[in-house]
Design an enzyme around this catalytic site. Structure first.
Site, mmCIF file in Angstrom:
data_model
loop_
_atom_site.group_PDB
_atom_site.id
_atom_site.type_symbol
_atom_site.label_atom_id
_atom_site.label_comp_id
_atom_site.label_asym_id
_atom_site.label_seq_id
_atom_site.Cartn_x
_atom_site.Cartn_y
_atom_site.Cartn_z
ATOM 1 N N GLU A 1 0.881 -1.153 0.000
ATOM 2 C CA GLU A 1 0.000 0.000 0.000
ATOM 3 C C GLU A 1 0.930 1.219 0.000
ATOM 4 O OE1 GLU A 1 -3.479 1.515 2.904
ATOM 5 O OE2 GLU A 1 -2.758 -0.518 3.256
ATOM 6 N N ARG B 1 5.042 -13.157 9.801
ATOM 7 C CA ARG B 1 5.734 -11.882 9.606
ATOM 8 C C ARG B 1 7.153 -11.965 10.136
ATOM 9 N NH1 ARG B 1 1.958 -7.603 9.144
ATOM 10 N NH2 ARG B 1 3.485 -6.018 9.635
ATOM 11 N N LYS C 1 4.274 0.863 9.794
ATOM 12 C CA LYS C 1 4.405 2.117 9.053
ATOM 13 C C LYS C 1 3.934 3.282 9.902
ATOM 14 C CE LYS C 1 3.494 0.265 4.477
ATOM 15 N NZ LYS C 1 2.285 -0.036 3.741
HETATM 16 P P1 ATP Z 1 2.505 -2.238 8.250
HETATM 17 O O1 ATP Z 1 1.679 -3.190 9.062
HETATM 18 O O2 ATP Z 1 3.904 -2.111 8.685
HETATM 19 O O3 ATP Z 1 1.859 -0.930 8.012
HETATM 20 P P2 ATP Z 1 1.446 -3.393 5.949
HETATM 21 O O4 ATP Z 1 1.249 -4.864 6.093
HETATM 22 O O5 ATP Z 1 0.272 -2.545 6.109
HETATM 23 O O6 ATP Z 1 2.635 -2.952 6.854
HETATM 24 P P3 ATP Z 1 1.588 -3.361 3.121
HETATM 25 O O7 ATP Z 1 2.089 -2.275 2.272
HETATM 26 O O8 ATP Z 1 0.155 -3.664 3.113
HETATM 27 O O9 ATP Z 1 2.107 -3.038 4.577
HETATM 28 O O10 ATP Z 1 2.426 -4.678 2.902
HETATM 29 C C1 ATP Z 1 2.787 -5.215 1.660
HETATM 30 C C2 ATP Z 1 3.148 -6.655 1.860
HETATM 31 O O11 ATP Z 1 4.215 -6.783 2.792
HETATM 32 C C3 ATP Z 1 1.981 -7.437 2.418
HETATM 33 O O12 ATP Z 1 1.835 -8.632 1.671
HETATM 34 C C4 ATP Z 1 2.388 -7.728 3.836
HETATM 35 O O13 ATP Z 1 1.872 -8.957 4.260
HETATM 36 C C5 ATP Z 1 3.919 -7.744 3.762
HETATM 37 N N1 ATP Z 1 4.517 -7.404 5.052
HETATM 38 C C6 ATP Z 1 4.305 -6.299 5.790
HETATM 39 N N2 ATP Z 1 4.978 -6.359 6.958
HETATM 40 C C7 ATP Z 1 5.648 -7.539 6.961
HETATM 41 C C8 ATP Z 1 6.526 -8.196 7.887
HETATM 42 N N3 ATP Z 1 6.858 -7.647 9.052
HETATM 43 N N4 ATP Z 1 7.025 -9.403 7.544
HETATM 44 C C9 ATP Z 1 6.725 -9.959 6.364
HETATM 45 N N5 ATP Z 1 5.909 -9.407 5.448
HETATM 46 C C10 ATP Z 1 5.368 -8.205 5.736
HETATM 47 MG MG MG Z 2 -1.518 -3.131 4.919
#
Ligand code: ATP
Ligand code: MG
Length: 584
Positions: A46, A289, A299
């Site tokens: 995102e 994760r 984020k």
């Molecule tokens: P955050 O929770 O830090 O805001 P997010 O999951 O909202 O991160 P996205 O941009 O939606 O961030 O994530 C893109 C991809 O990265 C998704 O498929 C998500 O599952 C993966 N991802 C995010 N954080 C992790 C993590 N700590 N370990 C592994 N994969 C991750």
């Molecule tokens: Mg997300």
């Protein structure tokens, strides 16, 4: 681009061992059984912030699996939430993915599929599987029930198909205010899985979108958009983190009930984006994760650290953004190594920070040229050398890698050595310089300290010593047994450098722990950044930005990618030579 499967075991003999995690096993089986002729994955960030180290795991998995099995991986911006998204993040994310060593088969935006989503929603309405609901957000919550109680049907659930189609068209036309209505799936308010209790598919939001401008006053919800986005792109294995496990039934519901593959007419809007009108049936697979102690990785919190001025921007070398890690001196190879070492599973765990640092040390130990730099200088005068004595000594750039060649290091009568390599009153087991004692000057011979010069306050300001003329490298006395070896730079030739000594941003293992009314802000490590003026050998000053070195005996350092110039060198400490945290 060909979709023909490549042989799986075509790796050269010296390739690293094949990875055998459960996701790669599934992919192997799906290729072997002929379920898929070729695989497709995607990385779907995102664009509402910078990528962090957790994303590195997802990137290495999504792109890595595709590459290993001869498949393709898309980069898809999940830009369905216009208020929070910013083109700055879109550019940075592309930069980060490339920096990590990957490239996408196709760059996509969920917003390219808004037309498809809209037709898909209309199909669900026609099939009696979606309805327009007038309940407010608060009422929806009250109707939803809980983990122990079933929900109640919305009073709008039995609207006629015609009325639903009309209201949805008017939502789309912008007739209603934000939040006045939603389009909801008609599934099961008694489901044990709350995600299936008539979840929202569309909401009204009169906000302009970075790609579609004011075209849409309604936006699709994540689960709907994500499932259909995967289908549109023909994703075979949709890899995501464990928190989406409970969403999988809804993901499957969207894929199966819209059935884009069986209803190609719904794909017509893709034409205007020049995209192929074909779709598949993706399978979602969840993995755990990446969590690392001493870090925050959401984020939201990273945004706050920047916004509140607790760090110096998104790429502050103490930040756990990929931009921050990069500026700190983390290499793409070290992060890929981390992901390999951590492995892929469904087991949640917290990785020790030393594992991350260990990956960087292992990469840089093998690759980084060696240089000499003095971080906290003390003058050493070799009194038995002539005034103006000057020579240049030859050093290998890397002790284990001859291919890195050699360099010349100037040597003269006055040197800078590390203040901490001298002790007037040595602790037990001390091997370095003491008054009257000897140590080896790296590559230059053995020095004996004859005189300790102090200022009025009693601080040592200079050492005067005698360089044993028989102990120069290549001479007979060179192998004479002396306990310690220290590094140095020639005072006359060394270049002054700003050296930023970074350490962990947080001083506790769980900065996220909010017990006792604390927040992660209370756990910032006050010692996480210290700037000193040191002296570096001329060959280090010539570094290009982002060049990493091992400063002998001191640590791994990188020329700062923003501020370093050969005239005004700036080096960031990436990691110390040894772990100083776990030993205590
Ligand atoms: P955050 O929770 O830090 O805001 P997010 O999951 O909202 O991160 P996205 O941009 O939606 O961030 O994530 C893109 C991809 O990265 C998704 O498929 C998500 O599952 C993966 N991802 C995010 N954080 C992790 C993590 N700590 N370990 C592994 N994969 C991750
Ligand atoms: Mg997300």
């Amino acid at each position: 681009m060909s979709d023909a499967p490549k042989p799986i075991d075509a790796s050269p003999a010296d390739a690293p061992p094949e990875k055998r995690d459960f996701i790669r096993q599934i992919v192997r089986e799906d290729l072997a059984s002929g379920k898929h002729a070729a695989i497709r994955t995607r990385f779907p960030p995102e664009p509402n912030g910078y990528l962090h180290i957790g994303h590195a795991k997802a990137i290495c998995l999504d792109f890595g699996v595709a590459a290993e099995f001869g498949g393709r991986c898309n980069l898809r911006f999940d830009d369905t939430n216009p208020a929070k998204e910013d083109p700055e993040f879109v550019a940075a994310i592309q930069d980060d993915v490339r920096w990590l060593g990957f490239d996408w088969a196709s760059l996509r935006h969920a917003s390219d599929y808004f037309g498809v989503y809209y037709l898909a929603a209309q199909k669900l309405i026609r099939d009696g599987k979606a309805f327009v609901c007038d309940l407010s957000a608060e009422e929806v919550r009250a109707y939803r029930g809980s983990l122990t109680e079933p929900g109640r049907n919305s009073p709008y659930r039995e609207r006629s198909m015609e009325e639903n189609l009309d209201l949805f068209a008017r939502m789309r036309a912008g007739e209603f205010a934000d939040g006045a209505r939603t389009l909801r799936a008609r599934i099961d308010m008694a489901s044990g899985n709350i995600n299936l209790r008539d979840p929202a598919l569309y909401r009204i939001k009169h906000v302009e979108h970075q790609n579609t401008g004011a075209e849409w006053p309604i936006y699709p919800m994540y689960d709907f958009a994500h499932a259909l986005g995967d289908a549109v792109e023909g994703i075979t294995h949709s890899l995501c983190t464990l928190e989406f496990e409970d969403h999988r039934p809804l993901y499957d519901w969207c894929v199966d009930n819209v059935d884009l593959a069986g209803n190609p007419d719904l794909l017509a809007p893709l034409e205007k984006h020049g995209l192929p009108k074909e779709a598949g049936k993706p399978r979602q697979i969840e993995f755990s994760r990446l969590n690392i102690n001493y870090t925050v990785m959401s984020k939201r919190k990273l945004t706050q650290l920047v916004g509140e001025g607790l760090v110096d921007g998104w790429d502050d070398p103490r930040m756990y953004t990929l931009q921050g890690l990069r500026r700190r001196g983390y290499t793409p190879a070290s992060l890929r190594l981390l992901v390999d070492r951590v492995g892929i599973s469904k087991q949640n765990s917290v990785i020790d920070f030393s594992v991350l640092e260990g990956c960087l040390r292992d990469d840089l130990d093998a690759t980084a040229p060696r240089r000499m730099a003095v971080v906290e200088p003390l003058k050493l005068v070799l009194a038995n050398l002539a005034e103006g004595h000057e020579e240049s000594l030859t050093f290998p750039n890397h002790p284990k890698d001859e291919a890195q060649g050699e360099r010349r290091v100037p040597f003269s009568r006055e040197l800078w050595i590390e203040r901490e390599d001298f002790a007037e009153v040595p602790p037990k087991g001390w091997k370095r310089l003491v008054p009257g004692g000897e140590a080896r000057l790296r590559g230059a011979g053995i020095v004996r300290i004859d005189e300790v010069v102090k200022d009025d306050a009693g601080t040592v300001i200079e050492l005067r010593g005698w360089l044993d003329p028989e102990s120069r490298p290549g001479m007979e006395g060179a192998n004479r047994k002396v306990k310690g070896t220290i590094h140095w730079v020639s005072a006359q030739h060394a270049v002054a450098a700003e050296i930023r000594l970074y350490d962990r941003l947080f001083s506790v293992e769980k900065p996220d722990d909010e017990s006792e009314g604390k927040t992660y802000r209370d756990h910032l490590n006050p010692e996480s950044k210290k700037t000193v003026q040191g002296w570096i050998e001329p060959a280090a000053a010539q570094a290009a930005p982002e060049q990493s070195f091992q400063f002998e005996r001191t640590g791994y350092f990188v020329a700062d990618r923003r501020d370093h110039t050969p005239e005004k060198p700036v080096f960031n400490r990436s990691v110390t030579l040894r772990d100083t945290w776990s030993a205590g």
